[in-house]
Design a protein around this motif. Structure first.
Motif, mmCIF file in Angstrom:
data_model
loop_
_atom_site.group_PDB
_atom_site.id
_atom_site.type_symbol
_atom_site.label_atom_id
_atom_site.label_comp_id
_atom_site.label_asym_id
_atom_site.label_seq_id
_atom_site.Cartn_x
_atom_site.Cartn_y
_atom_site.Cartn_z
ATOM 1 N N LEU A 1 5.499 10.383 -8.475
ATOM 2 C CA LEU A 1 4.851 10.833 -7.252
ATOM 3 C C LEU A 1 3.515 10.113 -7.128
ATOM 4 C CD1 LEU A 1 4.668 12.984 -4.924
ATOM 5 C CD2 LEU A 1 3.460 14.408 -6.553
ATOM 6 N N THR B 1 -0.202 9.831 -6.093
ATOM 7 C CA THR B 1 -1.247 10.808 -5.770
ATOM 8 C C THR B 1 -2.481 10.156 -5.175
ATOM 9 O OG1 THR B 1 -2.127 10.648 -7.994
ATOM 10 C CG2 THR B 1 -0.563 12.402 -7.585
ATOM 11 N N LYS B 2 -2.602 8.815 -5.251
ATOM 12 C CA LYS B 2 -3.766 8.166 -4.643
ATOM 13 C C LYS B 2 -3.270 7.043 -3.752
ATOM 14 C CE LYS B 2 -6.958 9.072 -8.306
ATOM 15 N NZ LYS B 2 -7.991 8.574 -9.166
ATOM 16 N N CYS B 3 -4.124 6.653 -2.806
ATOM 17 C CA CYS B 3 -3.744 5.578 -1.892
ATOM 18 C C CYS B 3 -4.180 4.259 -2.510
ATOM 19 C CB CYS B 3 -4.449 5.803 -0.569
ATOM 20 S SG CYS B 3 -4.254 4.436 0.545
ATOM 21 N N GLY B 4 -3.308 3.260 -2.466
ATOM 22 C CA GLY B 4 -3.695 1.958 -3.004
ATOM 23 C C GLY B 4 -2.483 1.071 -3.116
ATOM 24 N N ARG B 5 -2.647 -0.071 -3.794
ATOM 25 C CA ARG B 5 -1.522 -0.998 -3.970
ATOM 26 C C ARG B 5 -0.817 -0.680 -5.272
ATOM 27 N NH1 ARG B 5 -1.285 -5.057 -0.339
ATOM 28 N NH2 ARG B 5 -3.216 -5.519 0.732
ATOM 29 N N LEU C 1 1.004 5.611 -0.106
ATOM 30 C CA LEU C 1 0.183 6.754 0.294
ATOM 31 C C LEU C 1 0.525 7.962 -0.561
ATOM 32 C CD1 LEU C 1 0.446 6.481 4.156
ATOM 33 C CD2 LEU C 1 -1.311 5.594 2.671
ATOM 34 N N PRO C 2 -0.410 8.911 -0.727
ATOM 35 C CA PRO C 2 -0.119 10.117 -1.504
ATOM 36 C C PRO C 2 1.060 10.865 -0.914
ATOM 37 C CG PRO C 2 -2.445 10.004 -1.019
ATOM 38 C CD PRO C 2 -1.811 8.889 -0.280
ATOM 39 N N GLY C 3 1.932 11.346 -1.785
ATOM 40 C CA GLY C 3 3.085 12.096 -1.324
ATOM 41 C C GLY C 3 4.364 11.296 -1.385
ATOM 42 N N GLU C 4 4.266 9.973 -1.533
ATOM 43 C CA GLU C 4 5.487 9.170 -1.599
ATOM 44 C C GLU C 4 6.108 9.306 -2.967
ATOM 45 O OE1 GLU C 4 4.127 5.617 1.420
ATOM 46 O OE2 GLU C 4 4.961 5.137 -0.519
ATOM 47 N N ARG D 1 2.071 10.339 -10.862
ATOM 48 C CA ARG D 1 2.389 11.482 -11.733
ATOM 49 C C ARG D 1 3.896 11.579 -11.823
ATOM 50 N NH1 ARG D 1 -1.010 15.299 -13.648
ATOM 51 N NH2 ARG D 1 0.171 17.093 -12.974
ATOM 52 N N VAL E 1 0.845 -1.179 0.000
ATOM 53 C CA VAL E 1 0.000 0.000 0.000
ATOM 54 C C VAL E 1 0.889 1.241 0.000
ATOM 55 C CG1 VAL E 1 -1.681 1.276 1.362
ATOM 56 C CG2 VAL E 1 -1.856 -1.178 1.197
ATOM 57 N N ASP F 1 -3.528 0.629 -7.654
ATOM 58 C CA ASP F 1 -4.851 0.020 -7.609
ATOM 59 C C ASP F 1 -5.604 0.598 -6.431
ATOM 60 O OD1 ASP F 1 -5.295 -3.513 -8.365
ATOM 61 O OD2 ASP F 1 -6.450 -1.723 -8.858
ATOM 62 N N SER F 2 -6.453 1.594 -6.676
ATOM 63 C CA SER F 2 -7.131 2.198 -5.537
ATOM 64 C C SER F 2 -8.600 1.811 -5.549
ATOM 65 C CB SER F 2 -6.994 3.718 -5.598
ATOM 66 O OG SER F 2 -7.632 4.206 -6.738
#
Lengths: 197, 275
Positions: free
Chosen positions: B79, B81-85, B29-32, B72, B27, B103-104
């Protein structure tokens, strides 16, 4: 308006924007009322006393705008609805955390996560993180910070009360350290959610 | 260039650009920020990698990686931008570094070109139908975009009809446009969806799971009752079985599939097959 509060706090301890007319005889704040807002119930009304509510909404909105990639959704409005279930202190920080989780759940593209942390300074200068309502009332200053997840940068600060420059820096450092716990909690809860599928 | 940046990033508590390969399936997270394979080879362990000096310093052999949904480009890195695998697909024909995507699970659909969706006709204005596809704007569908439609021979589409079509124009700057024919002019299953049946909404992640090539759920459902089913990538499913009760049972099963493990599902199917 937040800058006004910041500098004003050094001169006099005051909450609110200080622009409400408090004449000699009348000590009530500004009122606003709206009726028949909800279509389902037979009657509904909203009553606003003072302008604290509007400023909290503006703070949350500005924080969200700094983090959400709005350029991917032009001509679109994103509405965040926050409902207070119970207020046990640190309400603004809790609202910020809820807004961040809701935006992630909705799949809105963001450049980072954000969290809110509240500090209270009591009369001895002791720093209390995440104060309860009682601690907030008795504190001489309450500071709320919104921090982003990438470099723990400050996105928004809202302060009320009397504090010195060094105390501000101390509170900010403590909030940055505390934000790690919040982000770790975000990660764990999101991992739990995705592990079910 | 990339090395000092990663050292600085490591010193910041918790924020480190990791190699995309090591995070696959986890998983994010946004920002990674994620490093592409080509970059982490250049950095190496400790940075002391011997490379032959090339006269053309700027042109390293770049691997072309496609940045999918949820990612992105940010300088040389990706980068999130969404949380998911995080997922990766190897390139089929050897060129490029494949596709990375996140995959969100979300409920809100954003129109994408080429997606097949189920829409509801909301208005008919002149030569264009306005179709609600669940995005922020209704899509437009021309009456000539049906198989065998001409100016004299108009298709029989009314307000409230269900349409299965695909997007030909879908970006953030323009109103989405859809058609019910493919590039050869054949319907290929698209067009107005027939009478009866039930349309219901599920999350986008569930649709992708059901449309995966080896999905057991659809095979099991098919063995249960004879049915017609249409999946829209916008989270809408239309289902029709012989009786209304069977239709409702199928709709409930598909909606519940999201939260059930495969064992629970097999139990429910066996119980239904008996009755």
């Amino acid at each position: 308006m937040e800058e006004e509060m910041h500098t004003d706090a050094k001169i006099r301890a005051e909450s609110g924007t200080g622009s409400s007319p408090r004449g000699p005889g009348c000590s009530l704040r500004h009122f606003a009322c709206e009726q028949n807002l909800l279509s389902r119930p037979d009657g509904s009304a909203s009553f606003l006393q003072g302008v604290a509510e509007k400023s909290r909404e503006r703070l949350i909105r500005n924080t969200c705008e700094a983090v959400v990639l709005g350029t991917l959704h032009p001509r679109t409005s994103i509405t965040v609805v926050l409902q207070v279930v119970s207020d046990a202190g640190s309400l603004l920080a809790c609202c910020l955390n809820a807004a961040c989780m809701a935006l992630v759940d909705a799949g809105v593209p963001m450049r980072a996560l954000f969290c809110g942390v509240t500090c209270a300074l009591d009369s001895d200068g002791t720093l209390v993180l995440d104060p309860t309502s009682k601690q907030e009332k008795e504190a001489r200053a309450v500071l709320t910070f919104a921090l982003d997840s990438v470099e723990r940068k400050l996105l928004m600060s809202s302060t009320k009360g009397l504090y010195s420059d060094t105390e501000l820096q101390q509170c900010l450092a403590a909030a940055q350290a505390a934000s790690q716990h919040v982000f770790r909690f975000y990660r764990e809860s999101l991992q739990r959610r995705y592990s079910k599928s | 260039m990339a090395e000092p940046a990663s050292v600085a990033a490591e010193s910041l508590a918790g924020s480190r650009a990791r190699a995309a390969r090591t995070v696959l399936g986890q998983v994010v997270l946004p920002g990674e920020e994620l490093l592409l394979p080509e970059q982490e080879d250049a950095e190496g362990p400790g940075g002391a990698v011997e490379r032959p000096l090339s006269l053309n310093a700027g042109a390293r052999s770049r691997v072309r990686v496609v940045c999918g949904p949820g990612l992105r480009r940010c300088g040389d890195r990706l980068l999130v931008t969404k949380c998911g695998r995080l997922r990766h697909k190897e390139p089929g024909s050897g060129s490029g570094g494949g596709v990375y995507w996140v995959d969100s699970q979300q409920k809100r659909y954003v129109p994408v070109k080429g997606d097949h969706v189920i829409g509801i006709v909301t208005a008919k204005s002149g030569d264009i139908f306005k179709v609600d596809v669940g995005g922020s704007e209704p899509a437009s569908l021309s009456y000539l975009s049906f198989e065998g439609a001409t100016k004299r021979n108009r298709p029989n589409v009314q307000v409230g009809d269900l349409i299965y079509g695909q997007f030909v124009v879908a970006n953030k700057d323009m109103e989405p446009e859809m058609v019910c024919i493919d590039s050869c002019g054949r319907a290929n299953g698209m067009g107005v969806i027939g009478q009866d049946g039930l349309l219901f909404k599920v999350t986008l992640g569930l649709i992708r799971k059901l449309l995966a090539p080896d999905c057991e759920i659809i095979q099991e459902v098919g063995k249960l009752y004879p049915l017609e089913i249409v999946f829209g990538m916008n989270g809408r499913i239309w289902v029709k079985a012989k009786t209304i009760q069977q239709t409702l049972i199928l709709a409930n099963i598909l909606e519940a599939c999201e939260h059930m493990t495969s064992d629970q599902r097999k139990q429910i199917f066996s119980r239904l097959a008996e009755s």
